[in-house]
Design a protein around this motif. Structure first.
Motif, PDB file in Angstrom:
ATOM      1  N   LEU A   4       0.848  -1.186   0.000  1.00 26.93           N
ATOM      2  CA  LEU A   4       0.000   0.000   0.000  1.00 26.93           C
ATOM      3  C   LEU A   4       0.882   1.232   0.000  1.00 26.93           C
ATOM      4  O   LEU A   4       1.738   1.394   0.875  1.00 26.93           O
ATOM      5  N   LEU A   5       0.676   2.107  -0.979  1.00 32.65           N
ATOM      6  CA  LEU A   5       1.418   3.366  -1.088  1.00 32.65           C
ATOM      7  C   LEU A   5       0.492   4.485  -0.647  1.00 32.65           C
ATOM      8  O   LEU A   5      -0.456   4.838  -1.354  1.00 32.65           O
ATOM      9  N   LEU A   6       0.753   5.025   0.529  1.00 36.16           N
ATOM     10  CA  LEU A   6      -0.103   6.045   1.129  1.00 36.16           C
ATOM     11  C   LEU A   6       0.403   7.433   0.764  1.00 36.16           C
ATOM     12  O   LEU A   6       1.483   7.850   1.194  1.00 36.16           O
ATOM     13  N   ASN A   7      -0.387   8.155  -0.037  1.00 35.31           N
ATOM     14  CA  ASN A   7      -0.029   9.506  -0.452  1.00 35.31           C
ATOM     15  C   ASN A   7      -0.562  10.487   0.579  1.00 35.31           C
ATOM     16  O   ASN A   7      -1.755  10.775   0.627  1.00 35.31           O
ATOM     17  N   LEU A  81       3.751  -1.415   3.674  1.00 33.05           N
ATOM     18  CA  LEU A  81       3.266  -0.036   3.609  1.00 33.05           C
ATOM     19  C   LEU A  81       4.402   0.913   3.262  1.00 33.05           C
ATOM     20  O   LEU A  81       5.509   0.808   3.817  1.00 33.05           O
ATOM     21  N   VAL A  82       4.134   1.841   2.349  1.00 34.97           N
ATOM     22  CA  VAL A  82       5.043   2.957   2.078  1.00 34.97           C
ATOM     23  C   VAL A  82       4.246   4.242   2.248  1.00 34.97           C
ATOM     24  O   VAL A  82       3.213   4.434   1.606  1.00 34.97           O
ATOM     25  N   ILE A  83       4.707   5.104   3.131  1.00 39.18           N
ATOM     26  CA  ILE A  83       4.053   6.389   3.376  1.00 39.18           C
ATOM     27  C   ILE A  83       4.841   7.487   2.675  1.00 39.18           C
ATOM     28  O   ILE A  83       6.058   7.597   2.842  1.00 39.18           O
ATOM     29  N   GLY A  84       4.141   8.297   1.889  1.00 42.28           N
ATOM     30  CA  GLY A  84       4.767   9.428   1.232  1.00 42.28           C
ATOM     31  C   GLY A  84       4.241  10.734   1.798  1.00 42.28           C
ATOM     32  O   GLY A  84       3.042  10.864   2.052  1.00 42.28           O
ATOM     33  N   ALA A  85       5.137  11.698   1.991  1.00 43.24           N
ATOM     34  CA  ALA A  85       4.725  12.968   2.594  1.00 43.24           C
ATOM     35  C   ALA A  85       5.535  14.129   2.042  1.00 43.24           C
ATOM     36  O   ALA A  85       6.735  13.997   1.798  1.00 43.24           O
ATOM     37  N   PRO A  86       4.882  15.288   1.881  1.00 40.28           N
ATOM     38  CA  PRO A  86       5.647  16.511   1.640  1.00 40.28           C
ATOM     39  C   PRO A  86       6.222  17.002   2.963  1.00 40.28           C
ATOM     40  O   PRO A  86       5.827  16.532   4.035  1.00 40.28           O
ATOM     41  N   VAL A  87       7.131  17.932   2.872  1.00 35.59           N
ATOM     42  CA  VAL A  87       7.751  18.500   4.067  1.00 35.59           C
ATOM     43  C   VAL A  87       7.179  19.884   4.319  1.00 35.59           C
ATOM     44  O   VAL A  87       7.316  20.782   3.482  1.00 35.59           O
ATOM     45  N   PHE A 105      -2.817   3.566  16.363  1.00 36.22           N
ATOM     46  CA  PHE A 105      -3.156   3.277  17.756  1.00 36.22           C
ATOM     47  C   PHE A 105      -4.364   2.360  17.854  1.00 36.22           C
ATOM     48  O   PHE A 105      -4.354   1.386  18.606  1.00 36.22           O
ATOM     49  N   SER A 106      -5.407   2.646  17.079  1.00 35.42           N
ATOM     50  CA  SER A 106      -6.660   1.902  17.233  1.00 35.42           C
ATOM     51  C   SER A 106      -6.739   0.650  16.363  1.00 35.42           C
ATOM     52  O   SER A 106      -7.579  -0.218  16.601  1.00 35.42           O
ATOM     53  N   ALA A 107      -5.892   0.554  15.356  1.00 37.12           N
ATOM     54  CA  ALA A 107      -5.904  -0.605  14.455  1.00 37.12           C
ATOM     55  C   ALA A 107      -4.498  -1.148  14.268  1.00 37.12           C
ATOM     56  O   ALA A 107      -4.117  -1.582  13.185  1.00 37.12           O
ATOM     57  N   SER A 108      -3.733  -1.158  15.343  1.00 36.22           N
ATOM     58  CA  SER A 108      -2.321  -1.542  15.259  1.00 36.22           C
ATOM     59  C   SER A 108      -2.128  -2.972  14.767  1.00 36.22           C
ATOM     60  O   SER A 108      -1.097  -3.296  14.174  1.00 36.22           O
ATOM     61  N   GLN A 109      -3.121  -3.832  14.996  1.00 35.38           N
ATOM     62  CA  GLN A 109      -2.979  -5.236  14.597  1.00 35.38           C
ATOM     63  C   GLN A 109      -2.843  -5.406  13.089  1.00 35.38           C
ATOM     64  O   GLN A 109      -2.322  -6.425  12.619  1.00 35.38           O
ATOM     65  N   TYR A 110      -3.266  -4.416  12.317  1.00 34.03           N
ATOM     66  CA  TYR A 110      -3.168  -4.508  10.864  1.00 34.03           C
ATOM     67  C   TYR A 110      -1.855  -3.922  10.337  1.00 34.03           C
ATOM     68  O   TYR A 110      -1.596  -3.987   9.125  1.00 34.03           O
ATOM     69  N   PHE A 111      -1.059  -3.356  11.232  1.00 35.98           N
ATOM     70  CA  PHE A 111       0.233  -2.789  10.861  1.00 35.98           C
ATOM     71  C   PHE A 111       1.402  -3.638  11.362  1.00 35.98           C
ATOM     72  O   PHE A 111       2.439  -3.703  10.707  1.00 35.98           O
ATOM     73  N   GLN A 112       1.247  -4.244  12.512  1.00 32.68           N
ATOM     74  CA  GLN A 112       2.349  -4.922  13.181  1.00 32.68           C
ATOM     75  C   GLN A 112       3.039  -5.942  12.280  1.00 32.68           C
ATOM     76  O   GLN A 112       2.390  -6.750  11.618  1.00 32.68           O
ATOM     77  N   ARG A 113       4.360  -5.866  12.269  1.00 33.67           N
ATOM     78  CA  ARG A 113       5.256  -6.807  11.588  1.00 33.67           C
ATOM     79  C   ARG A 113       5.187  -6.756  10.064  1.00 33.67           C
ATOM     80  O   ARG A 113       5.833  -7.562   9.391  1.00 33.67           O
ATOM     81  N   LYS A 114       4.429  -5.830   9.499  1.00 32.78           N
ATOM     82  CA  LYS A 114       4.441  -5.673   8.049  1.00 32.78           C
ATOM     83  C   LYS A 114       5.592  -4.735   7.655  1.00 32.78           C
ATOM     84  O   LYS A 114       5.758  -3.668   8.261  1.00 32.78           O
ATOM     85  N   PRO A 115       6.418  -5.104   6.678  1.00 32.16           N
ATOM     86  CA  PRO A 115       7.503  -4.218   6.257  1.00 32.16           C
ATOM     87  C   PRO A 115       6.981  -2.843   5.845  1.00 32.16           C
ATOM     88  O   PRO A 115       5.864  -2.722   5.324  1.00 32.16           O
ATOM     89  N   ALA A 116       7.794  -1.836   6.083  1.00 33.82           N
ATOM     90  CA  ALA A 116       7.344  -0.469   5.835  1.00 33.82           C
ATOM     91  C   ALA A 116       8.514   0.428   5.457  1.00 33.82           C
ATOM     92  O   ALA A 116       9.687   0.098   5.691  1.00 33.82           O
ATOM     93  N   ALA A 117       8.165   1.561   4.883  1.00 36.45           N
ATOM     94  CA  ALA A 117       9.145   2.602   4.561  1.00 36.45           C
ATOM     95  C   ALA A 117       8.388   3.898   4.359  1.00 36.45           C
ATOM     96  O   ALA A 117       7.167   3.897   4.156  1.00 36.45           O
ATOM     97  N   CYS A 118       9.104   4.999   4.414  1.00 35.03           N
ATOM     98  CA  CYS A 118       8.490   6.292   4.106  1.00 35.03           C
ATOM     99  C   CYS A 118       9.379   7.040   3.127  1.00 35.03           C
ATOM    100  O   CYS A 118      10.590   6.800   3.047  1.00 35.03           O
ATOM    101  N   VAL A 119       8.764   7.920   2.354  1.00 33.29           N
ATOM    102  CA  VAL A 119       9.488   8.802   1.452  1.00 33.29           C
ATOM    103  C   VAL A 119       8.962  10.215   1.660  1.00 33.29           C
ATOM    104  O   VAL A 119       7.782  10.415   1.958  1.00 33.29           O
TER     105      VAL A 119
END
Length: 206
Positions: A4-7, A81-87, A105-119
Protein backbone atom coordinates in the motif's frame (compact mmCIF):
# COMPACT_ATOMS: atom_id res chain seq x y z
CA UNK A 1 2.08 -9.77 -2.35
CA UNK A 2 0.80 -6.20 -2.30
CA UNK A 3 2.22 -2.91 -1.00
CA UNK A 4 0.00 0.00 0.00
CA UNK A 5 1.42 3.37 -1.09
CA UNK A 6 -0.10 6.05 1.13
CA UNK A 7 -0.03 9.51 -0.45
CA UNK A 8 -0.05 11.92 2.48
CA UNK A 9 0.06 15.08 0.37
CA UNK A 10 -2.97 17.32 -0.17
CA UNK A 11 -1.97 17.32 -3.86
CA UNK A 12 -3.08 14.03 -5.37
CA UNK A 13 -0.81 14.09 -8.42
CA UNK A 14 2.00 16.25 -7.07
CA UNK A 15 5.61 15.74 -6.03
CA UNK A 16 4.91 13.00 -3.49
CA UNK A 17 2.88 11.02 -6.00
CA UNK A 18 5.76 11.37 -8.48
CA UNK A 19 8.19 9.87 -5.95
CA UNK A 20 5.80 7.09 -4.93
CA UNK A 21 5.21 6.21 -8.59
CA UNK A 22 8.91 5.48 -8.94
CA UNK A 23 8.74 3.14 -5.93
CA UNK A 24 5.64 1.46 -7.35
CA UNK A 25 7.35 0.84 -10.69
CA UNK A 26 10.25 -0.96 -9.00
CA UNK A 27 7.87 -3.06 -6.92
CA UNK A 28 5.87 -4.13 -9.96
CA UNK A 29 9.00 -5.04 -11.92
CA UNK A 30 9.78 -7.42 -9.05
CA UNK A 31 6.36 -9.04 -9.25
CA UNK A 32 4.89 -7.20 -6.25
CA UNK A 33 1.57 -5.40 -6.64
CA UNK A 34 1.29 -1.74 -5.63
CA UNK A 35 -1.88 0.10 -4.64
CA UNK A 36 -2.20 3.86 -4.07
CA UNK A 37 -4.33 5.49 -1.38
CA UNK A 38 -4.65 9.29 -1.14
CA UNK A 39 -5.66 10.89 2.16
CA UNK A 40 -7.30 13.81 0.36
CA UNK A 41 -7.20 17.53 1.07
CA UNK A 42 -9.99 17.99 3.59
CA UNK A 43 -9.62 18.53 7.36
CA UNK A 44 -8.71 15.32 9.19
CA UNK A 45 -9.89 14.38 12.67
CA UNK A 46 -7.02 13.72 15.05
CA UNK A 47 -6.81 11.39 18.03
CA UNK A 48 -8.47 12.76 21.19
CA UNK A 49 -6.91 10.24 23.59
CA UNK A 50 -10.30 8.92 24.69
CA UNK A 51 -9.05 5.29 24.79
CA UNK A 52 -12.45 4.05 23.60
CA UNK A 53 -10.72 2.02 20.87
CA UNK A 54 -9.07 -0.14 23.56
CA UNK A 55 -12.31 -1.21 25.23
CA UNK A 56 -13.13 -4.95 24.86
CA UNK A 57 -16.03 -4.48 22.45
CA UNK A 58 -14.48 -1.62 20.44
CA UNK A 59 -14.40 -1.79 16.66
CA UNK A 60 -11.60 0.72 16.25
CA UNK A 61 -11.67 4.50 16.52
CA UNK A 62 -14.90 6.11 17.67
CA UNK A 63 -14.66 8.50 14.71
CA UNK A 64 -15.84 6.32 11.82
CA UNK A 65 -15.07 8.74 8.99
CA UNK A 66 -14.48 7.50 5.46
CA UNK A 67 -10.75 8.21 5.52
CA UNK A 68 -10.25 6.11 8.65
CA UNK A 69 -12.35 3.14 7.54
CA UNK A 70 -10.90 3.23 4.03
CA UNK A 71 -7.29 3.23 5.22
CA UNK A 72 -7.84 0.51 7.81
CA UNK A 73 -9.62 -1.62 5.22
CA UNK A 74 -6.69 -1.39 2.84
CA UNK A 75 -4.16 -2.11 5.58
CA UNK A 76 -6.01 -5.35 6.35
CA UNK A 77 -5.38 -6.52 2.80
CA UNK A 78 -1.81 -5.40 2.18
CA UNK A 79 1.53 -6.98 3.04
CA UNK A 80 3.61 -3.80 3.39
CA UNK A 81 3.27 -0.04 3.61
CA UNK A 82 5.04 2.96 2.08
CA UNK A 83 4.05 6.39 3.38
CA UNK A 84 4.77 9.43 1.23
CA UNK A 85 4.72 12.97 2.59
CA UNK A 86 5.65 16.51 1.64
CA UNK A 87 7.75 18.50 4.07
CA UNK A 88 5.98 21.33 5.89
CA UNK A 89 8.14 23.23 8.40
CA UNK A 90 10.57 20.28 8.61
CA UNK A 91 7.78 17.78 9.28
CA UNK A 92 4.96 15.86 7.61
CA UNK A 93 1.58 17.60 7.18
CA UNK A 94 -0.64 17.69 10.25
CA UNK A 95 -3.42 15.93 8.36
CA UNK A 96 -1.19 12.92 7.67
CA UNK A 97 0.00 12.66 11.26
CA UNK A 98 -3.59 13.01 12.49
CA UNK A 99 -4.82 9.96 10.58
CA UNK A 100 -1.67 7.96 11.30
CA UNK A 101 -2.04 8.62 15.03
CA UNK A 102 -5.56 7.19 14.90
CA UNK A 103 -5.03 4.15 12.70
CA UNK A 104 -1.71 3.12 14.23
CA UNK A 105 -3.16 3.28 17.76
CA UNK A 106 -6.66 1.90 17.23
CA UNK A 107 -5.90 -0.60 14.45
CA UNK A 108 -2.32 -1.54 15.26
CA UNK A 109 -2.98 -5.24 14.60
CA UNK A 110 -3.17 -4.51 10.86
CA UNK A 111 0.23 -2.79 10.86
CA UNK A 112 2.35 -4.92 13.18
CA UNK A 113 5.26 -6.81 11.59
CA UNK A 114 4.44 -5.67 8.05
CA UNK A 115 7.50 -4.22 6.26
CA UNK A 116 7.34 -0.47 5.84
CA UNK A 117 9.14 2.60 4.56
CA UNK A 118 8.49 6.29 4.11
CA UNK A 119 9.49 8.80 1.45
CA UNK A 120 9.45 12.58 1.72
CA UNK A 121 9.68 15.43 -0.76
CA UNK A 122 10.85 18.95 -0.03
CA UNK A 123 11.76 22.03 -1.97
CA UNK A 124 15.07 22.45 -0.18
CA UNK A 125 15.39 21.44 3.50
CA UNK A 126 13.71 19.58 6.35
CA UNK A 127 13.61 16.18 4.63
CA UNK A 128 15.55 14.23 7.26
CA UNK A 129 13.44 15.60 10.13
CA UNK A 130 10.19 14.62 8.38
CA UNK A 131 11.69 11.23 7.47
CA UNK A 132 12.58 10.62 11.12
CA UNK A 133 9.09 11.57 12.31
CA UNK A 134 7.38 9.08 10.04
CA UNK A 135 9.74 6.21 10.81
CA UNK A 136 8.69 6.35 14.46
CA UNK A 137 5.29 4.88 13.55
CA UNK A 138 7.02 1.81 12.16
CA UNK A 139 9.43 1.16 14.98
CA UNK A 140 6.76 1.24 17.70
CA UNK A 141 4.65 -1.26 15.71
CA UNK A 142 7.49 -3.77 15.14
CA UNK A 143 7.40 -3.14 11.40
CA UNK A 144 10.65 -4.09 9.59
CA UNK A 145 11.91 -0.91 7.93
CA UNK A 146 13.15 -1.20 4.35
CA UNK A 147 16.10 1.00 3.46
CA UNK A 148 17.61 2.47 0.31
CA UNK A 149 20.92 3.88 -0.86
CA UNK A 150 20.26 7.24 0.84
CA UNK A 151 17.58 8.74 3.03
CA UNK A 152 14.32 8.41 1.12
CA UNK A 153 13.85 11.94 -0.14
CA UNK A 154 13.27 13.75 -3.40
CA UNK A 155 13.53 17.46 -4.07
CA UNK A 156 11.40 19.79 -6.13
CA UNK A 157 8.56 22.28 -5.95
CA UNK A 158 6.67 20.68 -8.84
CA UNK A 159 6.55 17.18 -10.35
CA UNK A 160 8.71 18.21 -13.30
CA UNK A 161 11.42 19.33 -10.89
CA UNK A 162 11.20 16.03 -8.99
CA UNK A 163 11.71 14.17 -12.27
CA UNK A 164 14.99 16.08 -12.69
CA UNK A 165 16.23 14.86 -9.29
CA UNK A 166 17.96 11.82 -10.76
CA UNK A 167 19.57 10.74 -7.49
CA UNK A 168 16.28 11.06 -5.65
CA UNK A 169 14.45 8.96 -8.24
CA UNK A 170 17.18 6.32 -8.10
CA UNK A 171 16.78 6.27 -4.32
CA UNK A 172 13.07 5.59 -4.83
CA UNK A 173 13.77 2.72 -7.23
CA UNK A 174 16.34 1.21 -4.90
CA UNK A 175 13.81 1.42 -2.08
CA UNK A 176 11.21 -0.39 -4.20
CA UNK A 177 13.72 -3.11 -5.12
CA UNK A 178 14.81 -3.56 -1.50
CA UNK A 179 11.25 -3.64 -0.18
CA UNK A 180 10.28 -6.25 -2.79
CA UNK A 181 13.32 -8.34 -1.85
CA UNK A 182 12.42 -8.12 1.84
CA UNK A 183 8.82 -9.11 1.19
CA UNK A 184 9.69 -12.04 -1.04
CA UNK A 185 12.38 -13.22 1.38
CA UNK A 186 9.92 -13.20 4.28
CA UNK A 187 7.38 -15.07 2.19
CA UNK A 188 9.95 -17.69 1.23
CA UNK A 189 11.24 -18.24 4.76
CA UNK A 190 7.75 -18.64 6.28
CA UNK A 191 9.25 -18.33 9.75
CA UNK A 192 6.75 -17.59 12.53
CA UNK A 193 7.21 -14.28 14.38
CA UNK A 194 8.82 -14.26 17.83
CA UNK A 195 6.54 -15.08 20.73
CA UNK A 196 5.61 -11.75 22.38
CA UNK A 197 6.14 -11.20 26.07
CA UNK A 198 3.29 -9.99 28.25
CA UNK A 199 3.13 -6.19 28.05
CA UNK A 200 4.97 -4.27 30.75
CA UNK A 201 3.94 -0.63 31.14
CA UNK A 202 5.76 1.83 33.32
CA UNK A 203 4.30 5.27 34.01
CA UNK A 204 6.84 7.75 35.36
CA UNK A 205 5.30 9.75 38.21
CA UNK A 206 6.73 11.84 41.02
Amino acid sequence: MKVLLLNGSPHQDGCVFTALTEVAGALRRNGVAAEFFWIGNRPVQGCTGCWKCREPDAAGCVFRDELYTGLVGRMKNCDALVIGAPVYYAGPPGSLCAILDRVCFSASQYFQRKPAACVVNCRRGGASAAFDRLNKYFTILQMPVASSQYWNSTHGLAPDEVRRDLEGLQTMRTLGNNLAHLLLSLEKSALPPPEPEPAQRTNFIS
